[in-house]
Enzyme design. Structure first.
Site, PDB file in Angstrom:
ATOM      1  N   SER A 189      -5.130   4.874   5.494  1.00 36.02           N
ATOM      2  CA  SER A 189      -4.004   4.267   5.817  1.00 36.02           C
ATOM      3  C   SER A 189      -3.889   4.004   7.498  1.00 36.02           C
ATOM      4  O   SER A 189      -4.249   4.706   7.946  1.00 36.02           O
ATOM      5  CB  SER A 189      -2.568   4.811   5.462  1.00 36.02           C
ATOM      6  OG  SER A 189      -1.793   4.312   6.273  1.00 36.02           O
ATOM      7  N   ASP A 249       0.889  -1.130   0.066  1.00 38.27           N
ATOM      8  CA  ASP A 249       0.174   0.103  -0.217  1.00 38.27           C
ATOM      9  C   ASP A 249       0.812   1.105   0.184  1.00 38.27           C
ATOM     10  O   ASP A 249       0.376   2.304  -0.465  1.00 38.27           O
ATOM     11  CB  ASP A 249      -1.089   0.219   1.133  1.00 38.27           C
ATOM     12  CG  ASP A 249      -2.132  -0.774   1.036  1.00 38.27           C
ATOM     13  OD1 ASP A 249      -2.045  -1.866   0.251  1.00 38.27           O
ATOM     14  OD2 ASP A 249      -3.218  -0.697   1.653  1.00 38.27           O
ATOM     15  N   CYS A 253       5.202  -2.387   8.261  1.00 37.66           N
ATOM     16  CA  CYS A 253       5.623  -1.181   8.800  1.00 37.66           C
ATOM     17  C   CYS A 253       5.487  -1.037  10.215  1.00 37.66           C
ATOM     18  O   CYS A 253       4.365  -1.489  10.816  1.00 37.66           O
ATOM     19  CB  CYS A 253       4.942   0.036   8.221  1.00 37.66           C
ATOM     20  SG  CYS A 253       5.328   0.320   6.304  1.00 37.66           S
ATOM     21  N   CYS A 267       1.158  -8.148   5.341  1.00 36.39           N
ATOM     22  CA  CYS A 267       0.708  -6.785   5.249  1.00 36.39           C
ATOM     23  C   CYS A 267      -0.657  -6.413   4.756  1.00 36.39           C
ATOM     24  O   CYS A 267      -1.341  -7.428   4.769  1.00 36.39           O
ATOM     25  CB  CYS A 267       1.767  -6.175   3.909  1.00 36.39           C
ATOM     26  SG  CYS A 267       3.432  -6.006   4.612  1.00 36.39           S
ATOM     27  N   ASP A 268      -0.698  -5.321   4.423  1.00 39.93           N
ATOM     28  CA  ASP A 268      -2.319  -4.838   4.771  1.00 39.93           C
ATOM     29  C   ASP A 268      -3.486  -5.718   4.238  1.00 39.93           C
ATOM     30  O   ASP A 268      -4.428  -5.944   4.970  1.00 39.93           O
ATOM     31  CB  ASP A 268      -2.519  -3.318   3.920  1.00 39.93           C
ATOM     32  CG  ASP A 268      -1.410  -2.501   4.634  1.00 39.93           C
ATOM     33  OD1 ASP A 268      -0.254  -2.826   5.401  1.00 39.93           O
ATOM     34  OD2 ASP A 268      -1.781  -1.021   4.681  1.00 39.93           O
ATOM     35  N   LYS A 269      -3.507  -5.982   2.875  1.00 41.64           N
ATOM     36  CA  LYS A 269      -4.608  -6.568   2.467  1.00 41.64           C
ATOM     37  C   LYS A 269      -4.230  -8.143   2.265  1.00 41.64           C
ATOM     38  O   LYS A 269      -5.338  -8.921   1.949  1.00 41.64           O
ATOM     39  CB  LYS A 269      -5.174  -6.333   0.954  1.00 41.64           C
ATOM     40  CG  LYS A 269      -5.269  -4.844   1.094  1.00 41.64           C
ATOM     41  CD  LYS A 269      -6.133  -4.278   1.742  1.00 41.64           C
ATOM     42  CE  LYS A 269      -6.077  -2.904   1.792  1.00 41.64           C
ATOM     43  NZ  LYS A 269      -5.205  -2.084   2.357  1.00 41.64           N
TER      44      LYS A 269
END
Length: 625
Positions: free
Chosen positions: A522, A81, A199, A122-124
């Site tokens: 985010s 992202d 992150c 990570c995000d998705k």
């Protein structure tokens, strides 16, 4: 007793061809009849959170093999992202969640796997694999790649030098600050992301990896052990062992308690959300938990989240909600078991629920919370794992230890309920005529003096237009920035608004402006940023009717968001808009939208239901065409 799913392809004369192909991949005669464990890896060189996962999957596979299973690894996609941010690439981020879920389903069902290990980060990717796990409902263990170390930078101020921690968001904010030199910006950029891993703040990736631990599908330490640390290797080994044990319990003993749908119950979703609210997680977690609940057939919605946010206090403030703490500090304070322990002692989570590793939530807290009198020695050992302070893209590359743990529950990283940051939680659901189905805000990242705010609207039809307006000083102190037509259908893809919020901060407007959108944010966003406004503009929501200068009032304590325009005027605007544009669409927006994104938009639902896919929308269209 359920038969191994893999018997479909490993047994019977007519499956000689399938067995021949399996033999060609290294499966031996004696392996037929053992549980086949799919290892869904998400290794890619594009994403720092996934760049080290090639070796990780090998560790999981070896552990599966040692426990008596047959590991078969495959890969999914993984979108970063942060790299996709601020341009057309962000349109693809949320839709990738559904692609990942489908890819896992396709591979597991096509090859008749018996169990699943999800190596995500990570995000998705974690949410996509979670949707797949609930859809497949076979024994599943999640084990993520782990968080990145926080960056450290030396800041020169005259003759004094200080070292401070930072993360990805710092160079983003600095890039819009005219007072930051190119040299200073470059120093921030080079220091912000020092290692592999997700992150380093309580952004979406780390939030979701913590929630899989709380919901019961991951092992203790999954959300907080650093990606570079040797301590993480034991997690991967244990994941391989536990998934084979779970497969045996199900297929040999008919024990359905190990299945995802038996673990991810309504009460487990409430536990996960209680953790999320307590730690001020990313607002994206709301989107993903709602989608997961939809996939699981669990009755869990925004009203449940709203009730939890009023009952569960904020016990932890981590970047971007605080400059002081990052995930490595949460780990030093005992990680997710410590937060769950504080919630359990206050009666705010259900401790009777089962977890995939065989313990109940209560037993997990008793054994793994470092404040528990019965804490296991291996838990104390685990939470001493510390950052190494060296650049690295490799897993298991350092074994640094903290000299002591953070047990301060009064003013430390994790607080007790008695000493909570706020009595309300770190996330809230707002409703009003601007978002009758709901909007969400991360209150942990909002200064309390901004919890009530009123100002004139400054309306933008896209994220790109908003960025231009902010950088070109069209936004003034006191404005309420409205970014619309960025929802699941209107974007399509529900872009994150990290650049607008970062640039507001960079221009010194982060504490004097609000931002409202039908898009999302985010996990790195903080400030008075309200997203997921539902219904979205493209679905005819009143956010489509806002005009420059309209007064918008935000009242977080009373959970309201109001467009101060009379209803008859809104109705007149609606009629004019439909007459002028023939539908709810952005004015003068030039944005290429591929067939893949149009397909996503055709099946996407509202953010208030997690932007979950609803195939019936297409099926109805087909039937009536």
């Amino acid at each position: 007793m359920p038969a191994l799913r893999s018997r479909t392809v490993t047994h019977g004369r007519n499956m000689a061809g399938a067995r021949a192909l399996l033999r060609a991949t290294g499966v031996a005669r004696e392996d037929f009849g053992k549980p086949i464990v799919a290892v869904a890896n998400s290794y890619t060189q594009f994403v720092p959170g996934h760049v080290h996962l090639r070796e990780v999957a090998d560790v999981v596979a070896d552990a599966v093999r040692a426990a008596g299973g047959v590991p078969r690894e495959f890969n999914t996609i993984a979108v970063d992202d942060g790299i996709a941010m601020g341009h057309g690439g962000m349109l693809y981020s949320l839709p990738s969640r559904e692609l990942i879920a489908d890819a896992v389903e396709y591979m597991v069902n096509a090859h008749c796997a018996d169990a699943l290990v999800c190596v995500s980060n990570c995000d998705k990717i974690t949410p996509g694999m979670l949707l797949a796990a609930l859809r497949l409902n076979i024994p599943t263990v999640f084990v993520s790649g782990g968080p990145m170390e926080a960056g450290k930078v030396t800041v020169v101020n005259g003759t004094a030098t200080t070292v401070r921690k930072l993360d990805l968001i710092n160079p983003m904010i600095a890039s819009a600050d005219e007072n930051v030199s190119e040299q200073e910006l470059n120093a921030l950029e080079e220091a912000a992301c020092p290692t592999c891993g997700s992150c380093s703040g309580m952004f979406t990736a780390n939030s979701m990896n913590c929630l899989t631990e709380a919901i019961g599908l991951a092992l203790p330490g999954n959300g907080t052990v650093l990606a570079t640390h040797t301590a993480r290797k034991k997690l991967y080994e244990e994941a391989g062992r536990v998934v084979v044990e779970a497969a045996r319990r199900y297929y040999e003993k008919d024990d359905e308690s190990v299945l995802p749908l038996s673990i991810a119950t309504p009460a487990a979703f409430a536990n996960a959300m209680a953790l999320d609210v307590a730690m001020g997680g990313s607002t994206n977690t709301i989107l993903h938990l709602l989608a997961a609940a939809t996939e699981a057939g669990v009755d869990f919605g925004l009203d449940d989240i709203d009730a939890l946010s009023r009952r569960v206090p904020c016990l932890c403030k981590v970047a971007p909600n605080s400059d002081k703490y990052h995930i490595e500090d949460v780990h030093r304070a005992g990680g997710i078991p410590a937060i769950m322990g504080e919630l359990a002692r206050a009666g705010l989570v259900d401790t009777s629920l089962p977890m995939v590793h065989g313990m109940t939530v209560g037993e997990y807290v008793d054994a793994w919370d470092i404040a528990s009198p019965n804490v296991r020695p291996e838990a104390v050992e685990l939470f001493h794992a510390a950052p190494g302070g060296q650049r690295s893209t490799e897993a298991f590359s350092q074994s640094t230890r903290w000299d002591s743990l953070d047990l301060d529950r009064e003013s430390g990283c994790i607080r007790s309920v008695k000493h909570a940051y706020t009595k309300d939680g770190g996330l809230a659901v707002l409703k009003g005529n601007l978002a009758p189905d709901g909007a969400v805000v991360k209150t942990a990242g909002v200064d309390e003096e901004l919890w009530t705010f009123s100002g004139p609207a400054k309306v933008f039809e896209s994220q790109e237009e908003a960025v231009d307006g902010i950088l070109n000083k069209a936004v003034q102190p006191g404005d309420v920035v409205v970014i619309r037509y960025e929802g699941p259908k209107g974007g399509p893809g529900m872009q994150e608004m990290l650049y607008p919020t970062s640039f507001l901060k960079g221009r010194g407007l982060g504490k004097v402006c609000a931002l409202i959108t039908d898009g999302r944010f985010s996990g790195g966003t903080s400030g008075l940023s309200i997203g997921h406004a539902s219904p979205e503009a493209a679905a005819g929501g009143d956010i489509a009717l806002v005009e420059d200068g309209d007064i918008i009032t935000i009242d977080i304590p009373n959970r309201s968001i109001t467009l101060e325009v009379p209803e008859d005027e809104l109705n007149a605007r609606r009629e004019r808009l439909l007459k002028e544009l023939g539908g709810f669409r952005p004015r003068n927006r030039q944005r290429p939208v591929s067939a893949a994104l149009r397909a996503y938009a055709a099946m996407a639902t509202s953010a208030s239901t997690g932007a979950a896919r609803d195939v019936s929308q297409v099926e109805r269209t087909h039937l009536h065409s």
